[in-house]
Scaffold this active site. Structure first.
Site, PDB file in Angstrom:
ATOM      1  N   PHE A  80       4.771   3.843   2.093  1.00  0.00           N
ATOM      2  CA  PHE A  80       6.037   4.337   1.813  1.00  0.00           C
ATOM      3  C   PHE A  80       5.943   6.000   1.582  1.00  0.00           C
ATOM      4  O   PHE A  80       7.101   6.762   1.618  1.00  0.00           O
ATOM      5  CB  PHE A  80       6.654   3.653   0.547  1.00  0.00           C
ATOM      6  CG  PHE A  80       6.790   2.212   0.689  1.00  0.00           C
ATOM      7  CD1 PHE A  80       8.130   2.092   1.281  1.00  0.00           C
ATOM      8  CD2 PHE A  80       6.001   1.404   0.149  1.00  0.00           C
ATOM      9  CE1 PHE A  80       8.282   0.577   1.569  1.00  0.00           C
ATOM     10  CE2 PHE A  80       6.406  -0.055   0.287  1.00  0.00           C
ATOM     11  CZ  PHE A  80       7.358  -0.449   0.972  1.00  0.00           C
ATOM     12  N   GLY A  81       4.789   6.603   1.604  1.00  0.00           N
ATOM     13  CA  GLY A  81       4.533   7.895   1.230  1.00  0.00           C
ATOM     14  C   GLY A  81       4.814   8.150  -0.214  1.00  0.00           C
ATOM     15  O   GLY A  81       5.801   8.252  -0.699  1.00  0.00           O
ATOM     16  N   HIS A  99      -0.923  -6.014 -14.392  1.00  0.00           N
ATOM     17  CA  HIS A  99       0.288  -6.153 -15.118  1.00  0.00           C
ATOM     18  C   HIS A  99       0.947  -7.347 -15.463  1.00  0.00           C
ATOM     19  O   HIS A  99       1.428  -8.050 -14.470  1.00  0.00           O
ATOM     20  CB  HIS A  99       1.336  -5.187 -14.585  1.00  0.00           C
ATOM     21  CG  HIS A  99       2.466  -4.716 -15.419  1.00  0.00           C
ATOM     22  ND1 HIS A  99       3.450  -3.762 -15.216  1.00  0.00           N
ATOM     23  CD2 HIS A  99       3.162  -5.186 -16.566  1.00  0.00           C
ATOM     24  CE1 HIS A  99       4.390  -3.837 -15.889  1.00  0.00           C
ATOM     25  NE2 HIS A  99       3.923  -4.568 -16.902  1.00  0.00           N
ATOM     26  N   ASN A 114      11.323   0.536  -7.039  1.00  0.00           N
ATOM     27  CA  ASN A 114      11.359   0.176  -8.670  1.00  0.00           C
ATOM     28  C   ASN A 114      10.630   1.093  -9.359  1.00  0.00           C
ATOM     29  O   ASN A 114      10.838   1.337 -10.535  1.00  0.00           O
ATOM     30  CB  ASN A 114      11.478  -0.993  -8.846  1.00  0.00           C
ATOM     31  CG  ASN A 114      10.169  -1.718  -8.079  1.00  0.00           C
ATOM     32  OD1 ASN A 114       9.954  -1.533  -6.995  1.00  0.00           O
ATOM     33  ND2 ASN A 114       9.709  -2.875  -8.907  1.00  0.00           N
ATOM     34  N   TYR A 115       9.583   1.637  -8.888  1.00  0.00           N
ATOM     35  CA  TYR A 115       8.408   2.125  -9.716  1.00  0.00           C
ATOM     36  C   TYR A 115       8.331   3.335  -9.957  1.00  0.00           C
ATOM     37  O   TYR A 115       8.505   4.097  -8.788  1.00  0.00           O
ATOM     38  CB  TYR A 115       7.016   1.550  -9.489  1.00  0.00           C
ATOM     39  CG  TYR A 115       6.585   0.422 -10.411  1.00  0.00           C
ATOM     40  CD1 TYR A 115       6.577  -0.970  -9.988  1.00  0.00           C
ATOM     41  CD2 TYR A 115       5.689   0.882 -11.449  1.00  0.00           C
ATOM     42  CE1 TYR A 115       6.046  -1.936 -10.919  1.00  0.00           C
ATOM     43  CE2 TYR A 115       5.238  -0.108 -12.399  1.00  0.00           C
ATOM     44  CZ  TYR A 115       5.485  -1.512 -12.075  1.00  0.00           C
ATOM     45  OH  TYR A 115       4.796  -2.525 -12.900  1.00  0.00           O
ATOM     46  N   LEU A 141       0.959  -1.151  -0.104  1.00  0.00           N
ATOM     47  CA  LEU A 141       0.003   0.155   0.023  1.00  0.00           C
ATOM     48  C   LEU A 141       0.810   1.345  -0.113  1.00  0.00           C
ATOM     49  O   LEU A 141       1.249   1.691   1.039  1.00  0.00           O
ATOM     50  CB  LEU A 141      -0.786   0.045   1.124  1.00  0.00           C
ATOM     51  CG  LEU A 141      -2.086  -1.237   1.279  1.00  0.00           C
ATOM     52  CD1 LEU A 141      -2.467  -1.615   2.356  1.00  0.00           C
ATOM     53  CD2 LEU A 141      -3.162  -0.690   0.342  1.00  0.00           C
ATOM     54  N   ASP A 142       1.240   1.592  -1.104  1.00  0.00           N
ATOM     55  CA  ASP A 142       2.373   2.490  -1.268  1.00  0.00           C
ATOM     56  C   ASP A 142       2.253   3.854  -0.703  1.00  0.00           C
ATOM     57  O   ASP A 142       3.316   4.423  -0.152  1.00  0.00           O
ATOM     58  CB  ASP A 142       2.715   2.752  -2.845  1.00  0.00           C
ATOM     59  CG  ASP A 142       3.319   1.704  -3.488  1.00  0.00           C
ATOM     60  OD1 ASP A 142       4.042   0.966  -2.946  1.00  0.00           O
ATOM     61  OD2 ASP A 142       3.339   1.512  -4.731  1.00  0.00           O
ATOM     62  N   GLY A 182       0.495   4.809   2.260  1.00  0.00           N
ATOM     63  CA  GLY A 182       0.270   4.426   3.606  1.00  0.00           C
ATOM     64  C   GLY A 182       1.798   3.800   4.191  1.00  0.00           C
ATOM     65  O   GLY A 182       2.007   3.997   5.495  1.00  0.00           O
ATOM     66  N   GLY A 233       3.973  10.983  -1.624  1.00  0.00           N
ATOM     67  CA  GLY A 233       4.676  12.196  -1.652  1.00  0.00           C
ATOM     68  C   GLY A 233       6.075  12.356  -1.065  1.00  0.00           C
ATOM     69  O   GLY A 233       7.028  12.858  -1.978  1.00  0.00           O
ATOM     70  N   HIS A 268       1.516  -8.628 -11.439  1.00  0.00           N
ATOM     71  CA  HIS A 268       0.903  -7.834 -10.237  1.00  0.00           C
ATOM     72  C   HIS A 268      -0.165  -6.910 -10.688  1.00  0.00           C
ATOM     73  O   HIS A 268      -0.405  -6.611 -12.055  1.00  0.00           O
ATOM     74  CB  HIS A 268       2.148  -6.961  -9.753  1.00  0.00           C
ATOM     75  CG  HIS A 268       2.716  -6.279 -10.680  1.00  0.00           C
ATOM     76  ND1 HIS A 268       3.774  -6.354 -11.412  1.00  0.00           N
ATOM     77  CD2 HIS A 268       2.741  -4.819 -10.878  1.00  0.00           C
ATOM     78  CE1 HIS A 268       4.203  -5.603 -12.371  1.00  0.00           C
ATOM     79  NE2 HIS A 268       3.651  -4.594 -11.991  1.00  0.00           N
TER      80      HIS A 268
END
Lengths: 668, 668
Positions: free
Chosen positions: B323-324, B622, B405-406, B318-319, B321, B326, B461
């Site tokens: 890793f942030g 993907h 990576n993304y 859950l990118d 929440g 922003g 994914h």
């Protein structure tokens, strides 16, 4: 025998052709559209053979595909120059003729009378003539007077009538009229309730109805011309332009276009508009061009209105086969229809009497830089904060076809990454219906549309475009692969994950297995070459990536739906057959739907490991909005053909962003 | 008492704030993100209160919506300047704290310990520290030696671990490693089979596994840097640029952006990135700005990998929440990330110790002219061959977030026609899995992905982005209208048409009625203002126009799907609730999915004629391709919010195309 004028011109043409065959012809190609010389030749030959002829379609009858492919593989020798054939659909004495002409030998090869159902494309001239008939027709003049309208401000247009089960049909259209009087936008001012039926062969009104009186909507607020607008205006965007100091990066050599890693052939056809042929992409690893698409074009359009009233029910148009999607193409306006860096190309068609006529600026070709990113990555985990970004410049081929009220903008966009992206944008005017209503609260019945202004109903309708996509993915022999994304239970009972999705590949063996309604399940549609694999063993292919998906909502056995049957599914695959060009059939006007994509595929032919054609139905459901009045802001939809294990790796790894141009000391 | 250094800085801050409150502050707005001054203030106050604190999120706690709206309607008086609050999520002695700070009065309003499930966003610093632990960990050094790898070329990264039913969790991540050695693209060189679990509170490895040996994929062909490429290069696109001699047409005043008929507020948030607030559009007929959107932003991302193996199953990120979104934003590169005419804006976030830090060029704003057409028509039926075309220039706000990576490219695009178009483009690197396989024919088991190169599996994914769209369509009180396009039998048995489609409008009364999986039926989703009508009586609204549609394929009761529950549906509507900001909940890392959009809506609250929030789930499935190796060409998808009877008529009728700029005598 003295040489007649006709013989003389034939001799002259021969001489011209003779010169042509010796002269160095840059970019000549067997798929080139008919030249004005050739169109003249067609006119002369057909008129010599028939006294009373009208030309409804004249186009290239291209050499058979194997011949073209062998010509390509033999490095394009000149001898194919000799194979130039024209296909003519004409009307002679109220009969439809299919005439095949050998241009190289200046003779008619065959001339068949078609006595099946349906009629060829209408000519612009007969529509114009038919549209003027009401003005001299007594009952119509009475109808106009009765409405206190000024006849000189009335403008009429012809509409094809579809087919609703009649056993015998005549070649007729209905003529509906509008009121101009103080606006250019007569489409917003229908004179509802009046309907004239014109027999096009006799060119006279054969039926006339004045069924109901409805107020003509007001002119005020309908004119869209800049010169007719009053302040306050919107804030104008400050001037901007796109500059390419060294010119464009593409080369147009005859009808061949080369740009970046792409090359393709671009032809104009009066029925379908732009035909992209032999699109292939250069592969650095293989040091050669690899084929992607043999031919791609808008094969047919189906525009069923959803209004069942007497004046409207039959409006279920097949725009390409009835009106000519190419024939309706409009000259593109520099700097607005296409950006300032566009290059324009002309096309040729024939008028009703067979005269070759130029369509100026029928296509534009331009490099598009929309500020998009081709690929990027910022790497913060290693010292140096590397950022690599490539900006995305693409090549666009555009045509605009204005089929009466509607404007279709068709973009074929080529990306350096190997994608072909097709976008269709709709603008122009709604088909507006006159109404007594001035407020929605008054409406207690089904009015089949949205009240978009006082007395104006915007009728609900759909647009379905059938794209003929004869993909030849790295060779002719291809298959359709359906890759199902299938939810699956984890096998290991101790797995923390209970479910995941896997990919189940299924090769469509027959036409019926290839009919797909998209949207309800997760599926990747690919065209693959089962005979070729990448080094690590993946099948070489291209994926179809749909945008917003829509299919027809009508019953399959309803008459109009039988005719527009290609909209039953979003995806179809057929084995290549030169005669199956147009998804609505050869004769479309009043056809019974006996010869179209839906019918062809009932044979359920084998499609595995064959030369196959993918047909994609691009759809729009249009519930009109007040914002569409008096002219519609563009609505876009499209699809993309994207390489899928076609390349060994990212094909744009070595692409550099365009040079950063800095401009100094300019004067505007 | 002598003033300590800390007290001194507090006094200094007060003085600065005092000056600020008297100085004319251009464009100050209560929704402005926290300034560096304010972030300093936060740091000082919290550190004074807690000795051992790490800052995981610091952001504006904006005034309540009614206050903001009343402030707007009262012509933005200064007194709201006094309402400045910060919300802090911090860790103190292995406990999560929620601290609310009154910046205007420089005091902590509340400081609550959270003892529920889940942890706050990870800091960059703790991830970096954790990633370095293996290098000093004996068993890991042995593992690397055993593989004959050079430890100094090993680089590790931390991964959140989700939640799979454990009753008690610790704040841990797994650390996976890669081999650099000769490439920048270590992501393509996973050292598969090794997995270290790091306790972030203790900052030590608490579990270690070396389960299997897999060859490290080769470096050759992985580096994407231009400097590392060898000829032959692709044909370079010739130089091109976009010129605006009079500068851009937009004005950025503080955080307010005004352009053409639009105005909105743009703020940076370390959790979600760009927040568009108070977007409103000028209506000439009404001579005022009308509200469209109170707030819009990417509320959460869910990226579940579909690999069930021990080293991979938990990768269901859950990118935002965790890793942030922003926090992961990257400085945009002029002329490649954004076109040459872009203007760049900075943002501020806090590091783990609370220090305000600038993110340069975190946003760019630019006018986009892609060669598109806003509206057009060619009128051939009337004398003069009128052609009216307006070219389409739009305004784009862009951010790029590189979550490991993304690379996510987020575009908010404003159209003069009233549309807000959102596009998300994906690039960067695949999550690659090391494999013994070098050819697909060797594979007899489920490998959960595509062999994209020798020894490299690109793992399957999804990406699901939840857009929080608090639309306020011409006012706060809105409703969700589901317009079903319903196939209907013709009533009249004599009708030539047997079927048509009509529109059946249904107002969603509760949250459960608003949960929609798109794709299987024809439906228009609108947000309408039932209290306002156009002159002809249509409800004022905006339509959601989805692009390509995708939802989660996982079972709803699977752990990761419970956490990413917002991907169960494409569309959700909730009544406005200030606390319901993030679709994945407040605490996301290892949360049990007890506090998220899927849970909130179980209350099945009423949503008719209320202040409502629309949540749209934008999805990508993907299945990796060889073209995605070693770096992915951009893949885009999006949606559009389009006015639907919001205006009385086409709102761009009076828009003029930008001035045609002709440039002379330039020197490049």
């Amino acid at each position: 025998m003295h040489p007649t004028k006709e013989n003389f011109s034939t001799i002259l043409l021969f001489l011209v052709l003779l010169i042509f065959s010796f002269a160095p012809i840059h970019g000549f190609h067997p798929l080139d559209p008919l030249t004005p010389f050739e169109l003249n030749q067609v006119q002369t030959l057909v008129k010599k053979s028939h006294q009373n002829v009208t030309f409804h379609y004249v186009g290239l009858d291209e050499p058979d595909k194997p011949k073209i492919l062998s010509w390509i593989s033999q490095n394009q020798p000149k001898n194919l120059l000799k194979h130039r054939q024209a296909f003519v659909m004409a009307r002679v004495d109220s009969k439809s003729h299919e005439i095949m002409i050998d241009l190289s030998n200046n003779k008619i090869l065959s001339d068949k009378i078609y006595d099946g159902n349906g009629y060829p494309m209408l000519t612009n001239e007969e529509q114009a003539t038919a549209s003027e008939l009401p003005h001299k027709y007594g009952p119509f003049i009475t109808s106009i007077k009765k409405r206190n309208l000024n006849l000189s401000e009335v403008l009429c247009e012809g509409f094809t009538i579809g087919w609703y089960g009649e056993e015998n049909t005549k070649r007729v259209i209905t003529v509906m009229c509008y009121y101009v009087d103080g606006t250019i936008n007569f489409y917003m001012r229908p004179i509802e309730g009046i309907m004239a039926t014109v027999d096009l062969d006799q060119m006279k009104i054969v039926q006339y109805r004045d069924r109901l009186m409805v107020p003509v909507p007001k002119a005020d607020g309908t004119d869209y011309r800049e010169s007719k607008q009053y302040p306050p205006f919107d804030t104008r965007i400050k001037g901007m332009t796109i500059l390419q100091p060294d010119g464009p990066s593409f080369i147009i050599d005859g009808h061949n276009v080369r740009w970046a890693n792409w090359e393709f052939h671009l032809a104009f056809d009066m029925r379908v508009g732009p035909i992209i042929s032999l699109a292939s992409i250069y592969d650095h690893d293989m040091n050669k061009y690899r084929s992607v698409m043999y031919r791609g074009y808008v094969s047919e359009l189906f525009v069923p209105y959803q209004d069942l009233s007497e004046e409207w029910y039959y409006r279920t148009f097949l725009d390409a086969g009835e009106f000519g999607f190419g024939l309706c193409a409009m000259p593109l306006q520099p700097s607005t229809d296409c950006p300032p860096n566009a290059v324009f190309l002309d096309g040729f068609y024939t008028t009703q009497d067979g005269t070759p006529t130029k369509k100026s600026n029928v296509f534009c070709v331009f490099e598009r830089y929309a500020g998009d990113i081709m690929w990027r990555h910022s790497e913060a985990a290693l010292p140096g904060d590397t950022v690599e970004v490539r900006s995305d410049v693409t090549l666009v081929v555009r045509m605009v076809s204005t089929v009466a009220n509607y404007d279709y903008i068709i973009d074929w966009e080529f990306k350096q990454s190997g994608s072909i992206k097709v976008t269709t944008s709709l603008s122009g005017m709604l088909a507006a219906k006159g109404s007594t209503y001035t407020h929605k609260d008054q409406i207690q019945e089904e009015v089949y549309g949205t009240l978009v202004a006082e007395n104006v109903i915007g009728a609900r309708h759909d647009h379905f475009l059938s794209f003929h996509l004869d993909l030849d993915i790295d060779g002719v022999t291809n298959s359709m692969m359906k890759s199902h994304l299938q939810t699956t239970r984890a096998i290991d009972p101790n797995s923390p994950r209970k479910s995941y999705w896997k990919v189940v590949d299924e090769v469509a063996k027959t036409e019926s297995e290839a009919k797909i309604k998209l949207g309800s399940s997760a599926i990747d549609i690919k065209v693959v070459n089962l005979n070729k694999k990448t080094k690590v063993g993946n099948h070489i292919g291209y994926t179809l990536m749909p945008g917003s998906v829509a299919g027809s909502l009508l019953w399959k056995d309803d008459h109009e739906q039988i005719r527009g049957g290609f909209s039953n599914y979003n995806v179809w695959v057929t084995p290549y057959n030169k005669s199956e060009k147009w998804a609505g059939g050869l004769y479309v006007d009043q056809a019974h739907g006996e010869d179209n994509l839906a019918q062809w595929t009932l044979r359920n032919r084998e499609i595995e490991n064959k030369d196959i054609v993918l047909w994609y139905t691009l759809g729009f459901h249009h519930v009109p909005l007040q914002e569409d009045y008096p002219i519609m802001p563009t609505l876009s939809n499209g699809f993309e053909l994207r390489p899928a294990n076609f390349f060994e790796h990212n094909p744009v790894l070595k692409v550099k962003s365009p040079k950063l141009v800095k401009w100094l000391n300019c004067s505007a």
